[in-house]
Design a protein around this motif. Structure first.
Motif, PDB file in Angstrom:
ATOM      1  N   GLN A 558      46.117  18.138 -19.796  1.00 40.76           N
ATOM      2  CA  GLN A 558      45.136  19.164 -20.150  1.00 40.76           C
ATOM      3  C   GLN A 558      45.802  20.183 -21.055  1.00 40.76           C
ATOM      4  O   GLN A 558      46.893  20.679 -20.766  1.00 40.76           O
ATOM      5  N   GLU A 559      45.124  20.509 -22.164  1.00 36.77           N
ATOM      6  CA  GLU A 559      45.694  21.473 -23.105  1.00 36.77           C
ATOM      7  C   GLU A 559      45.448  22.897 -22.632  1.00 36.77           C
ATOM      8  O   GLU A 559      44.375  23.224 -22.105  1.00 36.77           O
ATOM      9  N   VAL A 560      46.443  23.744 -22.821  1.00 40.93           N
ATOM     10  CA  VAL A 560      46.297  25.172 -22.564  1.00 40.93           C
ATOM     11  C   VAL A 560      46.645  25.927 -23.831  1.00 40.93           C
ATOM     12  O   VAL A 560      47.388  25.440 -24.685  1.00 40.93           O
ATOM     13  N   ILE A 561      46.088  27.115 -23.960  1.00 39.87           N
ATOM     14  CA  ILE A 561      46.413  28.011 -25.074  1.00 39.87           C
ATOM     15  C   ILE A 561      46.823  29.337 -24.459  1.00 39.87           C
ATOM     16  O   ILE A 561      46.004  30.001 -23.815  1.00 39.87           O
ATOM     17  N   THR A 562      48.061  29.720 -24.631  1.00 41.99           N
ATOM     18  CA  THR A 562      48.593  30.902 -23.960  1.00 41.99           C
ATOM     19  C   THR A 562      48.803  32.035 -24.966  1.00 41.99           C
ATOM     20  O   THR A 562      48.737  31.849 -26.179  1.00 41.99           O
ATOM     21  N   TYR A 563      49.059  33.218 -24.425  1.00 41.49           N
ATOM     22  CA  TYR A 563      49.360  34.369 -25.265  1.00 41.49           C
ATOM     23  C   TYR A 563      50.645  34.126 -26.052  1.00 41.49           C
ATOM     24  O   TYR A 563      51.627  33.601 -25.519  1.00 41.49           O
ATOM     25  N   ARG A 564      50.650  34.544 -27.296  1.00 42.66           N
ATOM     26  CA  ARG A 564      51.871  34.451 -28.105  1.00 42.66           C
ATOM     27  C   ARG A 564      52.723  35.701 -27.954  1.00 42.66           C
ATOM     28  O   ARG A 564      53.767  35.804 -28.586  1.00 42.66           O
ATOM     29  N   LEU A 565      52.247  36.626 -27.145  1.00 44.91           N
ATOM     30  CA  LEU A 565      52.989  37.849 -26.878  1.00 44.91           C
ATOM     31  C   LEU A 565      53.567  37.793 -25.476  1.00 44.91           C
ATOM     32  O   LEU A 565      52.932  37.292 -24.548  1.00 44.91           O
ATOM     33  N   THR A 566      54.766  38.321 -25.319  1.00 47.70           N
ATOM     34  CA  THR A 566      55.432  38.299 -24.021  1.00 47.70           C
ATOM     35  C   THR A 566      56.435  39.443 -23.983  1.00 47.70           C
ATOM     36  O   THR A 566      56.307  40.410 -24.746  1.00 47.70           O
ATOM     37  N   THR A 567      57.421  39.340 -23.101  1.00 46.29           N
ATOM     38  CA  THR A 567      58.516  40.306 -23.038  1.00 46.29           C
ATOM     39  C   THR A 567      59.839  39.549 -22.965  1.00 46.29           C
ATOM     40  O   THR A 567      59.885  38.417 -22.466  1.00 46.29           O
ATOM     41  N   ARG A 596      52.879  42.497 -23.053  1.00 46.85           N
ATOM     42  CA  ARG A 596      52.651  41.791 -24.320  1.00 46.85           C
ATOM     43  C   ARG A 596      53.254  42.616 -25.447  1.00 46.85           C
ATOM     44  O   ARG A 596      52.562  43.095 -26.323  1.00 46.85           O
ATOM     45  N   SER A 597      54.577  42.791 -25.423  1.00 45.73           N
ATOM     46  CA  SER A 597      55.221  43.727 -26.345  1.00 45.73           C
ATOM     47  C   SER A 597      55.979  43.062 -27.474  1.00 45.73           C
ATOM     48  O   SER A 597      56.259  43.710 -28.483  1.00 45.73           O
ATOM     49  N   VAL A 598      56.331  41.771 -27.353  1.00 45.23           N
ATOM     50  CA  VAL A 598      57.093  41.083 -28.406  1.00 45.23           C
ATOM     51  C   VAL A 598      56.470  39.715 -28.654  1.00 45.23           C
ATOM     52  O   VAL A 598      55.760  39.156 -27.817  1.00 45.23           O
ATOM     53  N   MET A 599      56.755  39.172 -29.866  1.00 37.59           N
ATOM     54  CA  MET A 599      56.323  37.815 -30.183  1.00 37.59           C
ATOM     55  C   MET A 599      57.312  36.843 -29.541  1.00 37.59           C
ATOM     56  O   MET A 599      58.537  37.030 -29.600  1.00 37.59           O
ATOM     57  N   ARG A 600      56.791  35.794 -28.966  1.00 37.84           N
ATOM     58  CA  ARG A 600      57.600  34.930 -28.122  1.00 37.84           C
ATOM     59  C   ARG A 600      58.596  34.086 -28.906  1.00 37.84           C
ATOM     60  O   ARG A 600      58.396  33.754 -30.076  1.00 37.84           O
ATOM     61  N   HIS A 601      59.669  33.715 -28.217  1.00 41.63           N
ATOM     62  CA  HIS A 601      60.653  32.748 -28.709  1.00 41.63           C
ATOM     63  C   HIS A 601      60.529  31.420 -27.979  1.00 41.63           C
ATOM     64  O   HIS A 601      61.193  30.455 -28.361  1.00 41.63           O
ATOM     65  N   SER A 602      59.736  31.375 -26.929  1.00 42.12           N
ATOM     66  CA  SER A 602      59.636  30.161 -26.124  1.00 42.12           C
ATOM     67  C   SER A 602      58.188  29.911 -25.715  1.00 42.12           C
ATOM     68  O   SER A 602      57.573  30.755 -25.064  1.00 42.12           O
ATOM     69  N   VAL A 603      57.677  28.723 -26.076  1.00 40.90           N
ATOM     70  CA  VAL A 603      56.361  28.309 -25.598  1.00 40.90           C
ATOM     71  C   VAL A 603      56.476  27.814 -24.159  1.00 40.90           C
ATOM     72  O   VAL A 603      55.548  27.972 -23.360  1.00 40.90           O
ATOM     73  N   LEU A 604      57.629  27.244 -23.805  1.00 39.66           N
ATOM     74  CA  LEU A 604      57.817  26.733 -22.457  1.00 39.66           C
ATOM     75  C   LEU A 604      57.661  27.835 -21.424  1.00 39.66           C
ATOM     76  O   LEU A 604      57.082  27.627 -20.346  1.00 39.66           O
ATOM     77  N   ASN A 605      58.156  29.041 -21.735  1.00 41.26           N
ATOM     78  CA  ASN A 605      57.983  30.169 -20.816  1.00 41.26           C
ATOM     79  C   ASN A 605      56.509  30.435 -20.570  1.00 41.26           C
ATOM     80  O   ASN A 605      56.077  30.636 -19.424  1.00 41.26           O
ATOM     81  N   SER A 606      55.704  30.434 -21.638  1.00 37.25           N
ATOM     82  CA  SER A 606      54.273  30.706 -21.503  1.00 37.25           C
ATOM     83  C   SER A 606      53.589  29.640 -20.655  1.00 37.25           C
ATOM     84  O   SER A 606      52.752  29.952 -19.803  1.00 37.25           O
TER      85      SER A 606
END
Length: 859
Positions: A558-567, A596-606
């Motif tokens: 199943q596909e998910v779409i997560t926030y591109r912002l994280t910490t 949601r303060s920075v643009m992410r470096h990891s999609v796996l975290n999301s």
């Protein structure tokens, strides 16, 4: 935004049925999410015209048999007055005063047989039919109502009493207070309609009616001019472009008139007292938040810092490091250094554009007030509001943009109501600090551009009429370009339209959108495009990305779409402390939330955050995401160096049993590394990638010995395997003991770059396949994948498929050895294969395996 129709009618005539008006507003962009009717036909409680009427209070007497009951004599326009037994606490002050008809007190009167809400019921919406009965020996057939019994609000502390209703006794309540409230969902660009006048402006334009403005005419003034008593100073005019102040003396703190209380409740505001209510009323009516300071408090503070008879000084400035403000709700906030404060030399008074301070708030003893209406930088207000977690009605409006011109308009309206309702006397003059007036926006709009963008031809007069109905000023001239005969409309944008761009191209598009809105999107016919379509070209990267999604969904993910912002603190769980400590993140100057303060470096975290949430409710979880990460750009030059390097990643995460629970037989075994590998192989096969290798790897986030590196054509594209238990614990993934959590994290750009533009397609075989099994003994260190590739390389083209179906270790084959059993499929496109040909191919394969890796045929 709740809009009572009765309030709307102050500014525009309503000529359409409520439902049709709601539809017209929705089509014009003001989406009406609901209509709440009060008393009208179609309401949950419909007021009966002949049984719910207005009563004039004549006399209040004590009940002879009950201390907590009174007898209220009222005039309802009938031949004789009626007497009502009631325990309303707000009537007791009139007991023993005799004839009080001169006070003009009126209240809703409900006759026997009418249906109203039960004011004493614990559950809301419980109805009752009024029946006559004796109360302490006196027959009572009627009732005076509270707001709760009529469905106006939940107030039930006393009956409704109003001295400002001019209607004669016996007037049906349906005609007086029957109402409908439009619940309008506003997008941020429509904040100009976040007030009653703004919605009325839209209604006037849509229905061709005339817009009426509220009365802002000030009564006569008395006393010392405000300019001699007050000085305004701002250190940040870009953050506080305008500050308007009016001094009102001799006010009386008391409840607001009932008409104002009723309107505020219908609009979602709780009445407090006349001063606070006027401030809220002006904000809701005109869209300009304002604030009242206790002038006597400001005067006493000025005596301390400047001396008697010296003017009060108000300063708007940035907060000092660590400065604290106690707001009207008795909460103390440590101010960020970018926030703007209203202060005096003695200290802070309020948070500019967000909330007043406790130091100078209005109290029951207040007699003189300073009314302030100002303009604030919308970005700064938004940042401050989010940083302090204060989401006031004022912040809601200021954070979306309020033009400085509205400050004077709001101040005049507020002062007018303070004089009329609170009995105030306005000091001469208005202090208006406006050092840099905003420039007027003008846009040149060719008629041909309107036709091109909308697709229908409107006359110049039609366009002019639509724009002028929205209060744009329009002048018409011919096009300055000699070869264009299309007239040009020179449009001056009204101050309240901050959404119309001053940039020519964007501004023209904004105006055309306004024309289309008011003309009616539903009236625009379906037509073919007149402009030439651009050449159609394939978007290969997008097509391959979509193909990747399709293939993974086919495997059951199943596909998910997560926030591109994280910490960074969130990503340290998967990337590690060393990486995060040295990483450079794209940081938002104005984050919507601290999480949601920075643009992410990891999609796996999301994705793992989603897995953690799903694991609380589902045992079987199989997810994937295709998304971007935002890394420092080492090759950027100039402005490009500021922008991040956006890389596409593919992440797969899965855990739980192989099949979800069902009444059918299912596979309850837990998924392991090979389930993940099978999904990856299905993806690669669907993308026609064959030079693939899975090599042992190491990574701190994965379980040692259960992680592999995926290589395609010798290029590494990422890792896959079982996550380390400490990572699973860090994300609080709810699993059984020893249950694997599997993940793959691939560089999608690198993976899709290996996809061939062309690939061979085989016709449906005409000749039958031949299957043979082969068992090979190899060293324990030899990967099965290496054996598989050697078999396929040697057996082609007759060998079409090889699959590993058994692995054996035991004393029979010796220590440090393993037996790999493969099923081989041979097939020719030209003839039926004989046993001799197949045996020869098998011998060829065994010989090469013996030579390359020392394999021995078993059995």
């Amino acid at each position: 935004m709740k809009v009572p129709i009765s309030w709307l009618k102050d500014f525009v005539d309503i000529t359409l049925p409520i439902e049709e008006l709601a539809e017209r507003l929705t089509l014009a962009g003001l989406e009406v999410g609901g209509i709440h009717k009060i008393g009208l036909p179609g309401a949950d409680l419909e007021w009966e015209r002949d049984k719910l009427v207005l009563a004039h209070l004549l006399k209040v007497e004590q009940h002879p048999e009950a201390d907590r009951l009174v007898l209220a004599t009222v005039d309802i326009g009938a031949a004789e007055p009626e007497t009502v037994v009631t325990g309303a606490p707000n009537l007791f002050e009139y007991v023993g005063q005799g004839d009080i008809s001169h006070l003009g007190l009126k209240s809703p009167f409900v006759m026997e047989g009418a249906t109203v809400y039960d004011g004493h019921a614990k559950e809301p919406g419980v109805k009752m039919v009024l029946k006559g009965r004796k109360i302490r020996g006196i027959m009572n057939r009627h009732m005076l109502c509270s707001e709760k019994e009529l469905g106006l609000s939940d107030e039930h502390e006393g009956i409704i009493l109003t001295a400002t209703e001019d209607a004669p006794p016996g007037t049906p309540l349906l005609d007086l207070w029957g109402d409908a409230v439009l619940d309008i969902d506003l997008t941020p660009n429509l904040i100009r309609t976040g007030n009653i006048l703004g919605v009325a402006r839209e209604v006037a334009a849509l229905t061709g009616q005339t817009l009426r403005y509220p009365d802002t005419t000030l009564p006569s003034t008395e006393g010392v001019p405000v300019n001699d008593q007050l000085v305004i100073e701002t250190t940040e005019p870009e953050l506080n472009p305008r500050f308007v102040a009016i001094l009102v003396n001799g006010i009386t703190i008391k409840p607001s008139p009932y008409w104002m209380q009723r309107r505020l409740r219908l609009a979602g505001q709780r009445p407090i007292n006349n001063i606070v209510d006027i401030s809220n009323y002006v904000m809701l009516e005109m869209g300009q938040p304002n604030h009242t300071f206790d002038w006597d408090v400001l005067r006493r503070r000025a005596d301390d810092y400047a001396g008697p008879n010296e003017p009060v000084k108000i300063i708007t400035r940035l907060a000092e490091p660590g400065e604290k403000v106690t707001t009207l709700d008795d909460k103390t906030h440590t101010m960020p250094d970018f926030s703007i404060l209203v202060t005096d030399p003695k200290g802070n008074l309020s948070i500019g554009g967000i909330m007043g301070g406790g130091e100078s708030e209005i109290s029951d003893a207040s007699q003189n007030v300073l009314l302030e209406a100002a303009a604030w930088n919308f970005i700064n207000i938004r940042r401050t509001s989010q940083a302090l977690n204060i989401y006031s009605e004022a912040a809601y409006r200021f954070s979306r943009g309020t033009h400085p011109s509205l400050a004077m308009f709001g101040a005049l309206r507020g002062a007018k109501l303070l004089a009329d309702i609170a009995g105030g006397v306005i000091a001469p003059g208005i202090l208006d600090y406006y050092p840099h007036p905003a420039e007027t926006v003008t846009v040149d709009l060719p008629q041909a551009e309107v036709t091109r963008l909308i697709g229908i031809e409107l006359s110049v007069d039609e366009i002019k009429q639509i724009l002028e109905s929205l209060e744009f000023e329009v002048e018409i001239s011919q096009s300055p370009i000699s070869n264009l005969q299309s007239p040009v409309l020179h449009v001056t944008v009204p101050d309240h339209r901050l959404d119309i761009s001053a940039e020519p191209v964007t501004g023209r598009a904004d105006l055309v959108e306004e024309i289309a809105r008011i003309y009616g999107y539903d009236r625009v016919p379906v037509t073919e495009m007149a402009d030439e379509l651009p050449p159609q070209r394939n978007n290969l990267p997008f097509e391959r990305e979509e193909r990747t999604r399709d293939l993974l969904i086919q495997t059951g993910l199943q596909e998910v779409i997560t926030y591109r912002l994280t910490t960074p603190e969130a990503e340290v769980r998967i990337l590690g402390q060393d990486y995060v400590a040295q990483a450079t993140y794209v940081t938002l100057a104005n984050p919507s939330t601290p999480e949601r303060s920075v643009m992410r470096h990891s999609v796996l975290n999301s994705v793992l955050e989603i897995v953690a949430e799903n694991s609380k409710r589902h045992a079987h979880v199989e997810l994937f995401e295709v998304g971007h990460v935002y890394l420092p750009n080492p090759n950027g030059v100039g402005e490009a160096a500021i922008l991040p390097d956006e890389k596409r990643r593919l992440v797969i995460a899965m855990t739980g049993p192989r099949s979800e629970m069902s009444w059918l037989p299912t596979d309850a075994e837990l998924m392991d590394f090979f389930d993940l590998k099978g999904i990856v192989e299905s993806l690669l096969d669907g993308l026609h990638l064959d030079q693939v290798a899975f090599k042992p790897a190491q990574h701190h986030a994965f379980y040692p010995g259960r992680v592999a590196e995926l290589e395609i054509n010798g290029q590494s594209v990422g890792l896959m395997g079982q996550l380390h238990p400490y990572v699973v614990e860090a994300y609080d993934i709810q699993i059984e003991e020893d249950q694997p959590v599997l993940a793959a994290d691939f560089d999608l750009d690198a993976l899709l770059a290996q996809v061939p533009d062309l690939y061979a397609v085989r016709s449906v075989p005409r000749f039958p396949p031949v299957q043979q099994d082969i068992a090979l003994v190899v060293d324990e260190t030899v990967p099965a994948d290496q054996v598989y590739h050697l078999i396929m390389q040697t057996g082609r083209p007759l060998l079409t498929e090889a699959s590993l179906f058994d692995v054996f270790r035991g004393e029979q084959i010796g220590a440090g050895k393993k037996s790999l059993a493969f099923s081989l499929t041979f097939q020719s496109e030209e003839t039926t294969l004989t046993d001799k040909v197949v045996a020869k191919q098998q011998q060829k394969i065994v010989k090469r395996l013996a030579h390359e890796i020392g394999a021995q045929l078993r059995g």
